[in-house]
Motif scaffolding. Sequence first.
Motif, PDB file in Angstrom:
ATOM      1  N   ALA A   8      40.260   0.370  35.812  1.00 52.13           N
ATOM      2  CA  ALA A   8      39.171   0.831  34.937  1.00 52.13           C
ATOM      3  C   ALA A   8      39.206   2.342  34.770  1.00 52.13           C
ATOM      4  N   THR A   9      39.481   3.047  35.856  1.00 54.67           N
ATOM      5  CA  THR A   9      39.548   4.508  35.796  1.00 54.67           C
ATOM      6  C   THR A   9      40.711   4.950  34.911  1.00 54.67           C
ATOM      7  N   GLY A  10      41.853   4.296  35.050  1.00 50.27           N
ATOM      8  CA  GLY A  10      43.014   4.630  34.221  1.00 50.27           C
ATOM      9  C   GLY A  10      42.756   4.390  32.748  1.00 50.27           C
ATOM     10  N   VAL A  11      42.139   3.261  32.439  1.00 44.08           N
ATOM     11  CA  VAL A  11      41.807   2.952  31.044  1.00 44.08           C
ATOM     12  C   VAL A  11      40.846   3.996  30.491  1.00 44.08           C
ATOM     13  N   LEU A  12      39.827   4.316  31.269  1.00 42.72           N
ATOM     14  CA  LEU A  12      38.848   5.310  30.830  1.00 42.72           C
ATOM     15  C   LEU A  12      39.494   6.683  30.646  1.00 42.72           C
ATOM     16  N   ALA A  13      40.399   7.051  31.546  1.00 39.48           N
ATOM     17  CA  ALA A  13      41.087   8.335  31.425  1.00 39.48           C
ATOM     18  C   ALA A  13      41.953   8.375  30.170  1.00 39.48           C
ATOM     19  N   LEU A  14      42.622   7.281  29.853  1.00 38.89           N
ATOM     20  CA  LEU A  14      43.432   7.231  28.626  1.00 38.89           C
ATOM     21  C   LEU A  14      42.559   7.344  27.379  1.00 38.89           C
ATOM     22  N   ILE A  15      41.416   6.683  27.392  1.00 34.60           N
ATOM     23  CA  ILE A  15      40.474   6.767  26.273  1.00 34.60           C
ATOM     24  C   ILE A  15      39.999   8.214  26.109  1.00 34.60           C
ATOM     25  N   ALA A  16      39.639   8.837  27.218  1.00 41.38           N
ATOM     26  CA  ALA A  16      39.165  10.224  27.171  1.00 41.38           C
ATOM     27  C   ALA A  16      40.263  11.162  26.689  1.00 41.38           C
ATOM     28  N   LEU A  17      41.473  10.968  27.183  1.00 36.83           N
ATOM     29  CA  LEU A  17      42.589  11.822  26.791  1.00 36.83           C
ATOM     30  C   LEU A  17      42.905  11.675  25.304  1.00 36.83           C
ATOM     31  N   ALA A  18      42.949  10.436  24.832  1.00 34.43           N
ATOM     32  CA  ALA A  18      43.245  10.209  23.410  1.00 34.43           C
ATOM     33  C   ALA A  18      42.172  10.823  22.522  1.00 34.43           C
ATOM     34  N   GLY A  19      40.913  10.610  22.866  1.00 30.80           N
ATOM     35  CA  GLY A  19      39.829  11.190  22.084  1.00 30.80           C
ATOM     36  C   GLY A  19      39.825  12.696  22.126  1.00 30.80           C
ATOM     37  N   GLY A  20      40.093  13.247  23.297  1.00 25.14           N
ATOM     38  CA  GLY A  20      40.098  14.693  23.445  1.00 25.14           C
ATOM     39  C   GLY A  20      41.224  15.354  22.681  1.00 25.14           C
ATOM     40  N   VAL A  21      42.418  14.792  22.793  1.00 29.65           N
ATOM     41  CA  VAL A  21      43.566  15.363  22.075  1.00 29.65           C
ATOM     42  C   VAL A  21      43.329  15.298  20.573  1.00 29.65           C
ATOM     43  N   THR A  22      42.784  14.185  20.119  1.00 33.19           N
ATOM     44  CA  THR A  22      42.503  14.042  18.689  1.00 33.19           C
ATOM     45  C   THR A  22      41.507  15.102  18.220  1.00 33.19           C
ATOM     46  N   LYS A  23      40.407  15.244  18.949  1.00 32.61           N
ATOM     47  CA  LYS A  23      39.383  16.208  18.541  1.00 32.61           C
ATOM     48  C   LYS A  23      39.868  17.648  18.651  1.00 32.61           C
ATOM     49  N   LEU A  24      40.732  17.906  19.620  1.00 28.77           N
ATOM     50  CA  LEU A  24      41.180  19.268  19.854  1.00 28.77           C
ATOM     51  C   LEU A  24      42.287  19.709  18.894  1.00 28.77           C
ATOM     52  N   PHE A  25      43.164  18.773  18.491  1.00 30.02           N
ATOM     53  CA  PHE A  25      44.349  19.170  17.744  1.00 30.02           C
ATOM     54  C   PHE A  25      44.423  18.675  16.297  1.00 30.02           C
ATOM     55  N   VAL A  26      43.613  17.696  15.932  1.00 27.36           N
ATOM     56  CA  VAL A  26      43.613  17.224  14.538  1.00 27.36           C
ATOM     57  C   VAL A  26      42.608  18.065  13.757  1.00 27.36           C
ATOM     58  N   PRO A  27      42.993  18.573  12.591  1.00 27.80           N
ATOM     59  CA  PRO A  27      42.054  19.385  11.790  1.00 27.80           C
ATOM     60  C   PRO A  27      40.777  18.610  11.465  1.00 27.80           C
ATOM     61  N   LYS A  28      39.672  19.344  11.412  1.00 23.74           N
ATOM     62  CA  LYS A  28      38.362  18.730  11.198  1.00 23.74           C
ATOM     63  C   LYS A  28      38.295  17.928   9.898  1.00 23.74           C
ATOM     64  N   ASP A  29      38.928  18.423   8.824  1.00 26.36           N
ATOM     65  CA  ASP A  29      38.869  17.675   7.562  1.00 26.36           C
ATOM     66  C   ASP A  29      39.575  16.330   7.678  1.00 26.36           C
ATOM     67  N   LYS A  30      40.653  16.258   8.449  1.00 29.02           N
ATOM     68  CA  LYS A  30      41.323  14.973   8.665  1.00 29.02           C
ATOM     69  C   LYS A  30      40.477  14.060   9.542  1.00 29.02           C
ATOM     70  N   LEU A  31      39.835  14.642  10.547  1.00 24.28           N
ATOM     71  CA  LEU A  31      38.959  13.841  11.408  1.00 24.28           C
ATOM     72  C   LEU A  31      37.803  13.244  10.619  1.00 24.28           C
ATOM     73  N   SER A  32      37.178  14.052   9.773  1.00 25.90           N
ATOM     74  CA  SER A  32      36.013  13.570   9.029  1.00 25.90           C
ATOM     75  C   SER A  32      36.396  12.513   8.004  1.00 25.90           C
ATOM     76  N   ALA A  33      37.654  12.510   7.559  1.00 24.59           N
ATOM     77  CA  ALA A  33      38.108  11.503   6.599  1.00 24.59           C
ATOM     78  C   ALA A  33      38.535  10.205   7.283  1.00 24.59           C
TER      79      ALA A  33
END
Length: 127
Positions: A8-33
């Motif tokens: 469960a911890t590993g799954v949660l960490a992967l979810i957090a990492l994927a969400g964090g990388v996306t929010k940190l490195f994908v431009p906001k206009d692409k995220l909002s679309a």
Amino acid sequence: MNLALWIATGVLALIALAGGVTKLFVPKDKLSAASGGGWTAERSVGFVKTLGALEILAAVGLILPAVLDIAPIMVPVTAGCWVLLMIGAMITHGRRQEFALVAVNVFYLLIAAFVAWGRFGPGSFTA
């Protein structure tokens, strides 16, 4: 129990990492679309990037303290913080009437609550 908590911890960490990388490195206009990312249009770039950085830190805080045996209490504390984050996400998506995403957030919240409960209680690293 320990194995279930690690999974469960590993799954949660992967979810957090994927969400964090996306929010940190994908431009906001692409995220909002993107599907489920419409909320980012209503927030500043700084807020979205900060949230992404915090999610990456959550991924680290879920795994490294236990693996390195340095302050393993941080694992359930981080999971508890993730519960609070998911409550905020549910409120945000609920206001936007994105109920499928609210359901996803509930699922993530339940995983985090299981990790927090297990690592504070029966699956504690100090037990």
